[in-house]
Design a protein around this motif. Structure first.
Motif, PDB file in Angstrom:
ATOM      1  N   GLY A  99     -22.425  92.280 139.027  1.00  0.00           N
ATOM      2  CA  GLY A  99     -21.734  93.420 139.608  1.00  0.00           C
ATOM      3  C   GLY A  99     -20.593  93.935 138.751  1.00  0.00           C
ATOM      4  O   GLY A  99     -19.872  94.827 139.173  1.00  0.00           O
ATOM      5  N   ASN A 100     -20.426  93.387 137.562  1.00  0.00           N
ATOM      6  CA  ASN A 100     -19.326  93.785 136.692  1.00  0.00           C
ATOM      7  C   ASN A 100     -19.843  93.958 135.267  1.00  0.00           C
ATOM      8  O   ASN A 100     -19.596  93.117 134.392  1.00  0.00           O
ATOM      9  N   PRO A 101     -20.576  95.041 134.989  1.00  0.00           N
ATOM     10  CA  PRO A 101     -21.168  95.234 133.659  1.00  0.00           C
ATOM     11  C   PRO A 101     -20.150  95.251 132.536  1.00  0.00           C
ATOM     12  O   PRO A 101     -20.436  94.792 131.438  1.00  0.00           O
ATOM     13  N   LYS A 102     -18.943  95.772 132.812  1.00  0.00           N
ATOM     14  CA  LYS A 102     -17.940  95.826 131.748  1.00  0.00           C
ATOM     15  C   LYS A 102     -17.523  94.416 131.320  1.00  0.00           C
ATOM     16  O   LYS A 102     -17.448  94.105 130.128  1.00  0.00           O
ATOM     17  N   LYS A 103     -17.227  93.556 132.299  1.00  0.00           N
ATOM     18  CA  LYS A 103     -16.848  92.186 131.963  1.00  0.00           C
ATOM     19  C   LYS A 103     -18.012  91.460 131.306  1.00  0.00           C
ATOM     20  O   LYS A 103     -17.837  90.677 130.365  1.00  0.00           O
ATOM     21  N   LEU A 104     -19.214  91.722 131.802  1.00  0.00           N
ATOM     22  CA  LEU A 104     -20.407  91.117 131.222  1.00  0.00           C
ATOM     23  C   LEU A 104     -20.549  91.487 129.754  1.00  0.00           C
ATOM     24  O   LEU A 104     -20.824  90.649 128.896  1.00  0.00           O
ATOM     25  N   TYR A 105     -20.321  92.774 129.475  1.00  0.00           N
ATOM     26  CA  TYR A 105     -20.412  93.211 128.083  1.00  0.00           C
ATOM     27  C   TYR A 105     -19.363  92.524 127.214  1.00  0.00           C
ATOM     28  O   TYR A 105     -19.645  92.092 126.099  1.00  0.00           O
ATOM     29  N   ASP A 106     -18.119  92.435 127.711  1.00  0.00           N
ATOM     30  CA  ASP A 106     -17.061  91.793 126.937  1.00  0.00           C
ATOM     31  C   ASP A 106     -17.424  90.349 126.594  1.00  0.00           C
ATOM     32  O   ASP A 106     -17.200  89.878 125.473  1.00  0.00           O
ATOM     33  N   ILE A 107     -18.003  89.628 127.575  1.00  0.00           N
ATOM     34  CA  ILE A 107     -18.378  88.240 127.342  1.00  0.00           C
ATOM     35  C   ILE A 107     -19.515  88.157 126.336  1.00  0.00           C
ATOM     36  O   ILE A 107     -19.501  87.326 125.414  1.00  0.00           O
ATOM     37  N   ALA A 108     -20.517  89.022 126.496  1.00  0.00           N
ATOM     38  CA  ALA A 108     -21.628  89.023 125.554  1.00  0.00           C
ATOM     39  C   ALA A 108     -21.156  89.385 124.150  1.00  0.00           C
ATOM     40  O   ALA A 108     -21.619  88.817 123.149  1.00  0.00           O
ATOM     41  N   ASP A 109     -20.214  90.315 124.067  1.00  0.00           N
ATOM     42  CA  ASP A 109     -19.659  90.722 122.777  1.00  0.00           C
ATOM     43  C   ASP A 109     -18.960  89.544 122.105  1.00  0.00           C
ATOM     44  O   ASP A 109     -19.165  89.254 120.919  1.00  0.00           O
ATOM     45  N   THR A 110     -18.129  88.824 122.869  1.00  0.00           N
ATOM     46  CA  THR A 110     -17.432  87.657 122.314  1.00  0.00           C
ATOM     47  C   THR A 110     -18.415  86.559 121.940  1.00  0.00           C
ATOM     48  O   THR A 110     -18.304  85.942 120.869  1.00  0.00           O
ATOM     49  N   ALA A 111     -19.389  86.295 122.824  1.00  0.00           N
ATOM     50  CA  ALA A 111     -20.333  85.209 122.569  1.00  0.00           C
ATOM     51  C   ALA A 111     -21.136  85.450 121.300  1.00  0.00           C
ATOM     52  O   ALA A 111     -21.329  84.530 120.493  1.00  0.00           O
ATOM     53  N   THR A 112     -21.599  86.676 121.096  1.00  0.00           N
ATOM     54  CA  THR A 112     -22.412  86.944 119.909  1.00  0.00           C
ATOM     55  C   THR A 112     -21.580  86.940 118.639  1.00  0.00           C
ATOM     56  O   THR A 112     -22.107  86.713 117.542  1.00  0.00           O
ATOM     57  N   LYS A 113     -20.274  87.168 118.745  1.00  0.00           N
ATOM     58  CA  LYS A 113     -19.401  87.054 117.576  1.00  0.00           C
ATOM     59  C   LYS A 113     -19.018  85.605 117.295  1.00  0.00           C
ATOM     60  O   LYS A 113     -18.624  85.262 116.187  1.00  0.00           O
ATOM     61  N   THR A 114     -19.157  84.746 118.307  1.00  0.00           N
ATOM     62  CA  THR A 114     -18.692  83.368 118.209  1.00  0.00           C
ATOM     63  C   THR A 114     -19.733  82.440 117.603  1.00  0.00           C
ATOM     64  O   THR A 114     -19.390  81.446 116.969  1.00  0.00           O
ATOM     65  N   VAL A 115     -21.029  82.745 117.791  1.00  0.00           N
ATOM     66  CA  VAL A 115     -22.066  81.815 117.362  1.00  0.00           C
ATOM     67  C   VAL A 115     -22.724  82.250 116.058  1.00  0.00           C
ATOM     68  O   VAL A 115     -22.842  83.442 115.766  1.00  0.00           O
ATOM     69  N   THR A 116     -23.101  81.259 115.277  1.00  0.00           N
ATOM     70  CA  THR A 116     -24.018  81.438 114.149  1.00  0.00           C
ATOM     71  C   THR A 116     -25.279  80.669 114.501  1.00  0.00           C
ATOM     72  O   THR A 116     -25.199  79.537 114.985  1.00  0.00           O
ATOM     73  N   THR A 117     -26.428  81.264 114.287  1.00  0.00           N
ATOM     74  CA  THR A 117     -27.686  80.655 114.704  1.00  0.00           C
ATOM     75  C   THR A 117     -28.620  80.476 113.514  1.00  0.00           C
ATOM     76  O   THR A 117     -28.376  80.987 112.425  1.00  0.00           O
ATOM     77  N   ASP A 118     -29.707  79.752 113.752  1.00  0.00           N
ATOM     78  CA  ASP A 118     -30.802  79.788 112.789  1.00  0.00           C
ATOM     79  C   ASP A 118     -31.465  81.160 112.874  1.00  0.00           C
ATOM     80  O   ASP A 118     -31.285  81.891 113.848  1.00  0.00           O
ATOM     81  N   SER A 119     -32.223  81.518 111.857  1.00  0.00           N
ATOM     82  CA  SER A 119     -32.767  82.879 111.789  1.00  0.00           C
ATOM     83  C   SER A 119     -33.727  83.182 112.936  1.00  0.00           C
ATOM     84  O   SER A 119     -33.867  84.339 113.331  1.00  0.00           O
TER      85      SER A 119
END
Length: 382
Positions: A281-301
């Motif tokens: 119910g909170n797309p803005k907060k969801l986006y902020d978390i997804a934005d931080t999470a994808t900047k935080t992790v390095t993955t295998d290809s």
């Protein structure tokens, strides 16, 4: 470690501005009991959960921006074919590392020598059983003396083998690829995926989520990790959470093993709360978390795109604290150096053999081994 970065296209996120920064409690201040727990996210493999939920919001256009955040390393290409065979029973093994350069922003988040060297103080092998309804997590102590195999880093530089070196030297020597090869050498297990979590990003992620609830059964005070928590119930902000997973001198026997026990308890506290994230119910907060999470992790290809990361994390949604077993690789204290541990090979082999056969880790495998003395100091929620 060198990672391949995809340029970040200038695609705007939803809403006008980020939500106001969460209110942080002073260190050591006890929180009042509440009926509703605050939200949090698993520190390691489950950092991608926010991205999974995003797929149900109709915000698919934002995948382009989130893809631009992700960094990945082609582990398979670097390591080649001289590796353990992949399991054919539907299980998966993921190596999760917590990285720390001890420089820049990370320097202010936990002390240590600023020598510019990349380090990995946290290493967990996450075994997801067939059916993806339960998991075992094996922490590998950074201070374990091991024989590191020769390895090639993601830049193509070769590094000779080394005997009787600390486990975390694999990462500082050759990055994620060398760490994966070393873990495969120790365990005989094929790592299907690799996830690296940056400590400074971890702090921001916890803040984005509003903190995590824990209860401490004794005082924890460690100036090195900037942590001062009296016994009681607390809502940890990002800085305090980072201090907790880094601390080693404030509890137990002061070793890395005690820190691992705190890390394991913290992960379980996060898993206990992950079902309560409530972000649909909170797309803005969801986006902020997804934005931080994808900047935080390095993955295998193989996980280097949002769609791949979504699919991977979606397969972990059924795993919670009640069906996750967390242990430390069996070790014994090194009689020649109190700051080092040695692999308890017979018992460690029981752990790796059980996971190779997709079986539960037998309790006998971890009985009577060095522990750290911090078990039960941190528990979930109020």
């Amino acid at each position: 470690m060198s990672a391949e970065n995809t340029p970040d296209p200038a695609i705007p996120g939803p809403g006008e501005a980020r939500s106001p920064a969460p209110r942080h409690r002073g260190k050591g201040r006890r929180r009042r009991p509440r009926a509703r727990r605050r939200k949090a996210l698993l520190v390691a493999a489950w950092t991608a959960a926010g991205v999974v939920v995003l797929g149900g919001t109709g915000a698919g256009v934002l995948f382009f921006k989130l893809n631009g955040n992700l960094s990945s390393v082609d582990i398979d290409q670097v390591l080649g074919t001289d590796r353990p065979e992949k399991a054919d029973n539907g299980s998966q093994n993921i190596l999760v590392l917590g990285s720390d350069t001890r420089s820049g922003g990370n320097k202010e988040l936990g002390g240590g020598t600023d020598d510019g060297t990349a380090r990995s103080d946290t290493a967990m092998v996450v075994h997801v059983y067939k059916g993806h309804k339960k998991a075992s997590v094996v922490s590998i102590p950074r201070d374990t003396l091991i024989d590191r195999p020769e390895c090639t880093d993601s830049d193509g530089d070769e590094h000779p083998a080394a005997d009787d070196v600390m486990f975390n030297s694999a990462y500082s020597t050759g990055g994620g690829a060398c760490a994966v090869k070393t873990v495969e050498s120790i365990s005989g297990l094929r790592m299907d995926h690799y996830l690296e979590v940056d400590f400074s990003g971890f702090q921001q992620l916890i803040d984005d989520l509003g903190g995590v609830d824990i209860t401490t059964t004794e005082d924890i005070e460690d100036p090195d990790s900037h942590l001062d928590l009296p016994a009681g119930t607390h809502t940890l902000d990002g800085e305090q959470a980072l201090g907790l997973v880094r601390t080693r001198h404030g509890v137990g026997d002061g070793s890395d093993l005690g820190r691992i026990q705190l890390q394991q308890a913290f992960v379980k506290a996060l898993v206990d709360q992950i079902k309560d994230i409530g972000l649909l119910g909170n797309p803005k907060k969801l986006y902020d978390i997804a934005d931080t999470a994808t900047k935080t992790v390095t993955t295998d290809s193989d996980l280097g795109s949002v769609n791949s990361l979504m699919s991977f994390a979606s397969g972990l949604k059924g795993i919670d604290a009640s069906n996750m077993n967390m242990v430390t690789m069996p070790v014994r204290y090194d009689p020649a150096d109190a700051n080092r541990v040695l692999v308890a090979r017979t018992k460690a082999d029981q752990v790796w053999t059980a996971l190779k056969n997709d079986k539960p880790i037998p309790e006998a495998a971890t009985e009577g081994t060095a522990s750290g003395g911090a078990k039960g100091v941190v528990n979930s929620g109020p």
